[in-house]
Motif scaffolding. Structure first.
Motif, PDB file in Angstrom:
ATOM      1  N   TYR A 124     -10.980 -18.563   8.025  1.00 33.33           N
ATOM      2  CA  TYR A 124     -11.054 -17.111   8.076  1.00 33.33           C
ATOM      3  C   TYR A 124     -12.492 -16.678   7.823  1.00 33.33           C
ATOM      4  CZ  TYR A 124      -6.009 -17.408   7.765  1.00 33.33           C
ATOM      5  OH  TYR A 124      -4.701 -17.712   8.014  1.00 33.33           O
ATOM      6  N   LEU A 125     -12.841 -15.525   8.363  1.00 33.73           N
ATOM      7  CA  LEU A 125     -14.181 -14.995   8.188  1.00 33.73           C
ATOM      8  C   LEU A 125     -14.099 -13.557   7.674  1.00 33.73           C
ATOM      9  CD1 LEU A 125     -17.219 -15.668   8.663  1.00 33.73           C
ATOM     10  CD2 LEU A 125     -17.017 -14.376  10.794  1.00 33.73           C
ATOM     11  N   PHE A 126     -14.606 -13.345   6.466  1.00 31.92           N
ATOM     12  CA  PHE A 126     -14.796 -12.001   5.940  1.00 31.92           C
ATOM     13  C   PHE A 126     -16.209 -11.561   6.307  1.00 31.92           C
ATOM     14  CE2 PHE A 126     -11.656 -13.991   3.189  1.00 31.92           C
ATOM     15  CZ  PHE A 126     -10.682 -13.010   3.087  1.00 31.92           C
ATOM     16  N   TYR A 127     -16.371 -10.313   6.684  1.00 32.36           N
ATOM     17  CA  TYR A 127     -17.691  -9.821   7.076  1.00 32.36           C
ATOM     18  C   TYR A 127     -17.677  -8.288   7.037  1.00 32.36           C
ATOM     19  CZ  TYR A 127     -15.730  -8.610  11.623  1.00 32.36           C
ATOM     20  OH  TYR A 127     -14.980  -8.039  12.630  1.00 32.36           O
ATOM     21  N   ALA A 128     -18.808  -7.671   7.332  1.00 38.56           N
ATOM     22  CA  ALA A 128     -18.913  -6.216   7.338  1.00 38.56           C
ATOM     23  C   ALA A 128     -19.359  -5.734   8.718  1.00 38.56           C
ATOM     24  CB  ALA A 128     -19.902  -5.748   6.274  1.00 38.56           C
ATOM     25  N   GLU A 129     -18.770  -4.644   9.160  1.00 39.24           N
ATOM     26  CA  GLU A 129     -19.215  -3.966  10.377  1.00 39.24           C
ATOM     27  C   GLU A 129     -18.915  -2.482  10.260  1.00 39.24           C
ATOM     28  OE1 GLU A 129     -16.951  -3.854  14.167  1.00 39.24           O
ATOM     29  OE2 GLU A 129     -16.024  -5.712  13.427  1.00 39.24           O
ATOM     30  N   ASP A 130     -19.307  -1.712  11.265  1.00 39.34           N
ATOM     31  CA  ASP A 130     -19.201  -0.256  11.189  1.00 39.34           C
ATOM     32  C   ASP A 130     -17.882   0.250  11.781  1.00 39.34           C
ATOM     33  OD1 ASP A 130     -21.729  -0.316  10.154  1.00 39.34           O
ATOM     34  OD2 ASP A 130     -22.734   0.254  12.028  1.00 39.34           O
ATOM     35  N   ASN A 131     -17.401   1.328  11.184  1.00 39.39           N
ATOM     36  CA  ASN A 131     -16.278   2.097  11.729  1.00 39.39           C
ATOM     37  C   ASN A 131     -16.710   3.562  11.677  1.00 39.39           C
ATOM     38  OD1 ASN A 131     -13.967   3.577  12.226  1.00 39.39           O
ATOM     39  ND2 ASN A 131     -12.618   2.184  11.107  1.00 39.39           N
ATOM     40  N   LEU A 132     -16.892   4.178  12.832  1.00 42.38           N
ATOM     41  CA  LEU A 132     -17.422   5.533  12.904  1.00 42.38           C
ATOM     42  C   LEU A 132     -16.337   6.574  13.131  1.00 42.38           C
ATOM     43  CD1 LEU A 132     -20.600   4.846  15.081  1.00 42.38           C
ATOM     44  CD2 LEU A 132     -20.284   4.631  12.618  1.00 42.38           C
ATOM     45  N   PHE A 137     -17.098   7.652   7.077  1.00 45.34           N
ATOM     46  CA  PHE A 137     -17.469   6.674   8.088  1.00 45.34           C
ATOM     47  C   PHE A 137     -18.647   5.828   7.621  1.00 45.34           C
ATOM     48  CE2 PHE A 137     -20.893   9.440   8.748  1.00 45.34           C
ATOM     49  CZ  PHE A 137     -21.716   9.021   9.774  1.00 45.34           C
ATOM     50  N   GLY A 138     -18.865   4.715   8.312  1.00 47.39           N
ATOM     51  CA  GLY A 138     -19.960   3.807   7.968  1.00 47.39           C
ATOM     52  C   GLY A 138     -19.505   2.362   8.001  1.00 47.39           C
ATOM     53  N   THR A 139     -20.086   1.548   7.132  1.00 45.92           N
ATOM     54  CA  THR A 139     -19.862   0.104   7.107  1.00 45.92           C
ATOM     55  C   THR A 139     -18.774  -0.243   6.106  1.00 45.92           C
ATOM     56  OG1 THR A 139     -22.224  -0.151   7.585  1.00 45.92           O
ATOM     57  CG2 THR A 139     -21.030  -2.118   6.899  1.00 45.92           C
ATOM     58  N   ARG A 140     -17.899  -1.177   6.485  1.00 45.89           N
ATOM     59  CA  ARG A 140     -16.800  -1.591   5.601  1.00 45.89           C
ATOM     60  C   ARG A 140     -16.433  -3.049   5.817  1.00 45.89           C
ATOM     61  NH1 ARG A 140     -15.988   3.383   6.941  1.00 45.89           N
ATOM     62  NH2 ARG A 140     -13.767   3.840   6.751  1.00 45.89           N
ATOM     63  N   ILE A 141     -15.461  -3.539   5.065  1.00 48.82           N
ATOM     64  CA  ILE A 141     -15.135  -4.970   5.061  1.00 48.82           C
ATOM     65  C   ILE A 141     -14.010  -5.268   6.046  1.00 48.82           C
ATOM     66  CG2 ILE A 141     -14.508  -6.946   3.643  1.00 48.82           C
ATOM     67  CD1 ILE A 141     -17.138  -5.543   2.836  1.00 48.82           C
ATOM     68  N   PHE A 142     -14.211  -6.301   6.855  1.00 45.84           N
ATOM     69  CA  PHE A 142     -13.238  -6.764   7.842  1.00 45.84           C
ATOM     70  C   PHE A 142     -12.924  -8.240   7.602  1.00 45.84           C
ATOM     71  CE2 PHE A 142     -14.786  -2.989   9.804  1.00 45.84           C
ATOM     72  CZ  PHE A 142     -13.839  -2.576  10.738  1.00 45.84           C
ATOM     73  N   ILE A 143     -11.832  -8.687   8.216  1.00 52.53           N
ATOM     74  CA  ILE A 143     -11.484 -10.107   8.260  1.00 52.53           C
ATOM     75  C   ILE A 143     -11.127 -10.475   9.686  1.00 52.53           C
ATOM     76  CG2 ILE A 143      -9.059  -9.687   7.669  1.00 52.53           C
ATOM     77  CD1 ILE A 143      -9.019 -12.389   6.250  1.00 52.53           C
TER      78      ILE A 143
END
Length: 299
Positions: A124-132, A137-143
């Motif tokens: 699995y990969l946890f990472y951060a990307e944007d949700n506008l 809004f802004g950057t948050r944590i995804f898997i």
């Protein structure tokens, strides 16, 4: 407590600690490539290895993480090139010292701050990307799930979202009145029936930059199915680490269990009017982990 390094006056932003065969490695953000250190004791001296990964005509290698999988080592890191800005890549090596080679692009979009993990159900990969599309809004944590170390399944799921003003990165960032929020630097681990996802929030230049966490009481190894709850103090902002009278810019970290105790390796700046925002050095504190709660104890 600051970590001890054999080379002085270097930045150790976004420190990621990794243990292999009883030896410890630390990977940090670098302008010209991922820089690394090694030690036989996390409280001992860290010796500079050098740049362990870089790619021609690229720069600004942010927040690396490393995992060992089937006798190979994989580094996940974002960087910028002539036609892209901070896209996550993966590269491989036969040693934790590198060199990491054969880089492959994971996502053709802004994607940073990885933590790759393996469970009985896979990678699995946890990472951060944007949700506008959200109010905060802004950057948050995804898997995302990984089919193999080089191949994301692209079933990306947002799992921790901004909910506090203390997570604002910059007010009116796009000039439309909305405030940009940032959650980044995820790090996952599990302990005694609970799973924890720690992260950094806010802007590293601001007083509210902090480390927080989310948790779930669940033993499932299918991590993408988990629902994490952000830890609060009865709904109020309650960070694990934040600026105090000694240091500021306390954020982006990793966790290691050492001699039966949890420790957080994070970056911060000494409070000093002459300190530059980028003068971030690696530090260590103890973590008390208990039934869905995490507390930091400075050493």
């Amino acid at each position: 407590m600051k970590l001890k390094f054999d080379i002085k006056n270097k930045s150790h932003a976004d420190p990621f600690i990794f243990e292999d065969c009883g030896r410890f490695y630390l990977y940090v953000t670098g302008r010209d490539g991922v820089e690394a250190y090694e030690s036989d004791d996390i409280f001992g001296e860290w010796k500079y290895i050098g740049i362990v990964f870089s790619k021609e005509n690229c720069k600004d290698y942010w927040a690396p993480s490393v995992i060992k999988f089937k006798d190979k080592y994989y580094i996940y890191v974002s960087f910028s090139g002539e036609n892209f800005f901070q896209w996550l890549h993966v590269a491989e090596a036969n040693s934790p010292k590198g060199p990491f080679i054969n880089p492959k692009l994971l996502y053709s979009r802004f994607s940073i701050d990885s933590h790759a993990v393996e469970t009985k159900e896979g990678l699995y990969l946890f990472y951060a990307e944007d949700n506008l599309n959200e109010e905060r809004f802004g950057t948050r944590i995804f898997i995302d799930k990984l089919i193999d170390p080089y191949t994301p399944a692209n079933i990306c799921k947002e799992i921790v979202s901004p909910s506090f003003d203390e997570e604002i990165y910059r007010r009116n960032r796009l000039g439309d009145g909305r405030n940009w929020h940032t959650l980044e630097g995820p790090f996952w681990f599990k302990d005694k029936g609970y799973q924890y996802l720690m992260y950094s929030g806010g802007c590293f230049q601001n007083d509210t930059y902090h480390i927080g966490f989310a948790y779930c009481e669940d033993t499932s190894d299918e991590l993408i199915s988990l629902d994490f709850t952000k830890f609060t103090d009865n709904g109020l902002f309650s960070p694990v680490l934040i600026k105090d009278n000694i240091e500021e810019g306390t954020g982006h970290h990793s966790v290691i269990k050492y001699k039966g105790e949890y420790y957080c390796i994070y970056h911060a700046r000494d409070i000093n009017p002459e300190t530059d925002f980028n003068d971030r050095t690696a530090r260590i504190c103890k973590l008390i982990v208990n039934k869905g709660a995490i507390k930091a104890e400075k050493i």
